[in-house]
Design an enzyme around this catalytic site. Structure first.
Site, PDB file in Angstrom:
ATOM      1  N   VAL A  74       0.544  -2.650   2.914  1.00  0.00           N
ATOM      2  CA  VAL A  74      -0.053  -1.786   3.406  1.00  0.00           C
ATOM      3  C   VAL A  74      -0.153  -0.532   2.829  1.00  0.00           C
ATOM      4  O   VAL A  74       0.902  -0.031   2.153  1.00  0.00           O
ATOM      5  CB  VAL A  74       0.478  -1.515   4.974  1.00  0.00           C
ATOM      6  CG1 VAL A  74      -0.254  -0.509   5.488  1.00  0.00           C
ATOM      7  CG2 VAL A  74       0.494  -2.788   5.740  1.00  0.00           C
ATOM      8  N   ALA A  93       2.341   4.070   0.964  1.00  0.00           N
ATOM      9  CA  ALA A  93       2.205   2.470   1.050  1.00  0.00           C
ATOM     10  C   ALA A  93       3.620   1.947   1.378  1.00  0.00           C
ATOM     11  O   ALA A  93       4.610   2.550   1.336  1.00  0.00           O
ATOM     12  CB  ALA A  93       1.982   1.915  -0.322  1.00  0.00           C
ATOM     13  N   LYS A  94       3.564   0.656   1.664  1.00  0.00           N
ATOM     14  CA  LYS A  94       4.822  -0.079   1.822  1.00  0.00           C
ATOM     15  C   LYS A  94       4.523  -1.497   1.947  1.00  0.00           C
ATOM     16  O   LYS A  94       3.635  -1.899   2.104  1.00  0.00           O
ATOM     17  CB  LYS A  94       5.494   0.235   3.418  1.00  0.00           C
ATOM     18  CG  LYS A  94       6.944   0.021   3.403  1.00  0.00           C
ATOM     19  CD  LYS A  94       7.616   1.566   2.639  1.00  0.00           C
ATOM     20  CE  LYS A  94       9.260   1.547   2.786  1.00  0.00           C
ATOM     21  NZ  LYS A  94       9.724   2.669   2.387  1.00  0.00           N
ATOM     22  N   GLY A  95       5.456  -2.164   1.496  1.00  0.00           N
ATOM     23  CA  GLY A  95       5.580  -3.825   1.648  1.00  0.00           C
ATOM     24  C   GLY A  95       6.982  -4.335   2.069  1.00  0.00           C
ATOM     25  O   GLY A  95       7.747  -3.658   2.162  1.00  0.00           O
TER      26      GLY A  95
END
Length: 421
Positions: free
Chosen positions: A61, A106-108
């Site tokens: 995201v 962001a992040k995953g």
């Protein structure tokens, strides 16, 4: 509060809306911050060691890029889902803004319990996930980093996969890498070191003596273990620590170097099996409610919630984890007079030194660990005292003050850039 009633993204939105209201912003001024710029869900087929094919779900995201390329970790956890990753991505946007480094958030994540996979299965999972998100990551686009259950080795696999598909070495695509392949000295300790520095700063402004401070740490992963170790080195007494198996407590203080040596001795060692003279085994919920000066929640989100906030006995909470305190718990803690150093500042040491690593990679330069740590302290000290002064001036909690600063910076950047077309 259980997972079904707690939505981390809604929790983030509530704090964002409050900050925007206090800043006098109209909805149009900040509405873009309520929605991630991009949400990606990917399927990750992996051939297991026994020949069976399994498909895992992964996420990346990208919340906001007004202030620079997206930046944020990747976590491997069985409870990971899109709302969690969306919240974490947004918190990264504000985390980068509060410490004033030129990144967006962001992040995953991958929904997987990595303890149930072999090393070869983890490699195949990581590499296939990298191919899935490859179109939207890159050193000038989106730079992943380690998070829960990932580390420098995993970042090395991502860097190698990306580099092979690009046809040349691209060390700047991720941060948190091993030193031998472009990592930054001091990066692995940076988040925990930042927690320690923020702990020292809050004690300083409150006129408390570091040498007589008792500390409890929930979570003995990278962040918690380093924070516990550095706080102990600074002269604080660590009364209790915990991991996923439970916690240990000693009123006389724990031997943190001995505990860390035990946990690192072999894979599978957990605190539930640790034995030493004078310690008591307790649950994670009991650990959070121990009487102490400083509580450092350094595990997962929603650990301090409406069900247990009334029982918290610490006078100060320094949030080593992302989102460990629900918005309902915040109100309870505030009424109890408990000072909370919010996650977006408290654990920002990691992203600050990730920024240093990225700068070194794209400029092909190398910094000493002493230089990295000095720069980290300078940035965190500036951010902390700016926040403290604002919170005192506005008479608001530190979390509210942090969001006032961060949201204002992101909104200003978006306003200057405008909306295209």
């Amino acid at each position: 509060m259980n997972k079904n009633t707690y939505n981390p993204y809604e929790n983030m939105l509530a704090v964002l809306d409050e900050a925007a209201s206090r800043l006098g912003l109209k909805e149009a001024d900040y509405i873009t911050l309520r929605y991630p710029e991009r949400e990606m869900i990917v399927s990750i087929p992996v051939r297991m060691d026994n020949g069976e094919m399994k498909v895992f779900e992964g996420y990346r995201v990208q919340h906001n890029s007004a202030r620079g390329p997206y930046k944020g970790g990747i976590r491997f956890h069985q409870n990971s889902d899109l709302d969690e990753v969306k919240a974490l991505a947004a918190w990264m946007s504000f985390k980068c803004a509060i410490v004033n480094i030129p990144y967006g958030g962001a992040k995953g994540g991958i929904k997987v319990d990595p303890s149930k996979l072999s090393r070869d299965e983890l490699i195949r999972l990581t590499r296939r996930y990298t191919t899935r998100i490859l179109p939207i990551i890159g050193p000038d686009q989106d730079i992943p980093a380690p998070d829960v259950n990932t580390n420098g080795e995993v970042m090395g696999w991502i860097m190698d996969t990306y580099s092979m598909l690009k046809g040349h070495c691209v060390p700047g695509v991720v941060t948190g890498k091993p030193i031998a392949i472009g990592g930054a000295l001091g990066r692995s300790e940076a988040t925990g070191r930042g927690v320690m520095l923020n702990t020292c700063n809050i004690l300083k402004v409150l006129g408390r003596d570091i040498k007589n401070t008792s500390v409890v740490v929930q979570g003995m992963g990278n962040v918690g273990s380093i924070a516990a170790s550095l706080c102990a080195q600074a002269g604080m007494k660590i009364l209790g620590v915990s991991d996923v198996s439970g916690g240990i407590y000693s009123e006389n203080g724990l031997n943190i170097p001995e505990i860390l040596a035990y946990l690192k001795e072999k894979r599978g060692n957990v605190l539930a099996d640790y034995q030493a003279l004078g310690i008591t085994h307790i649950s994670n919920s009991q650990l959070l409610e121990l009487k102490c000066d400083i509580l450092i929640p350094a595990a997962l989100e929603n650990q301090i919630n409406k069900d247990n906030a009334h029982n918290i006995q610490a006078s100060i909470i320094v949030e080593g984890a992302n989102g460990p305190t629900s918005i309902e718990a915040d109100e309870i803690l505030q009424k109890k007079g408990i000072t909370v150093v919010p996650d977006i500042l408290a654990n920002a040491g990691g992203v600050i030194v990730s920024y240093f690593e990225w700068v070194q990679n794209i400029q092909s330069v190398s910094w000493s660990e002493e230089h990295v740590n000095a720069q980290l302290k300078e940035i965190l000290d500036t951010a902390f005292f700016d926040l403290w002064n604002l919170a005192q001036e506005k008479q608001v909690p530190l979390r509210t003050g942090a969001y006032l600063i961060a949201v204002k910076r992101v909104v200003e950047a978006k306003k200057l850039r405008g909306i295209w077309p």
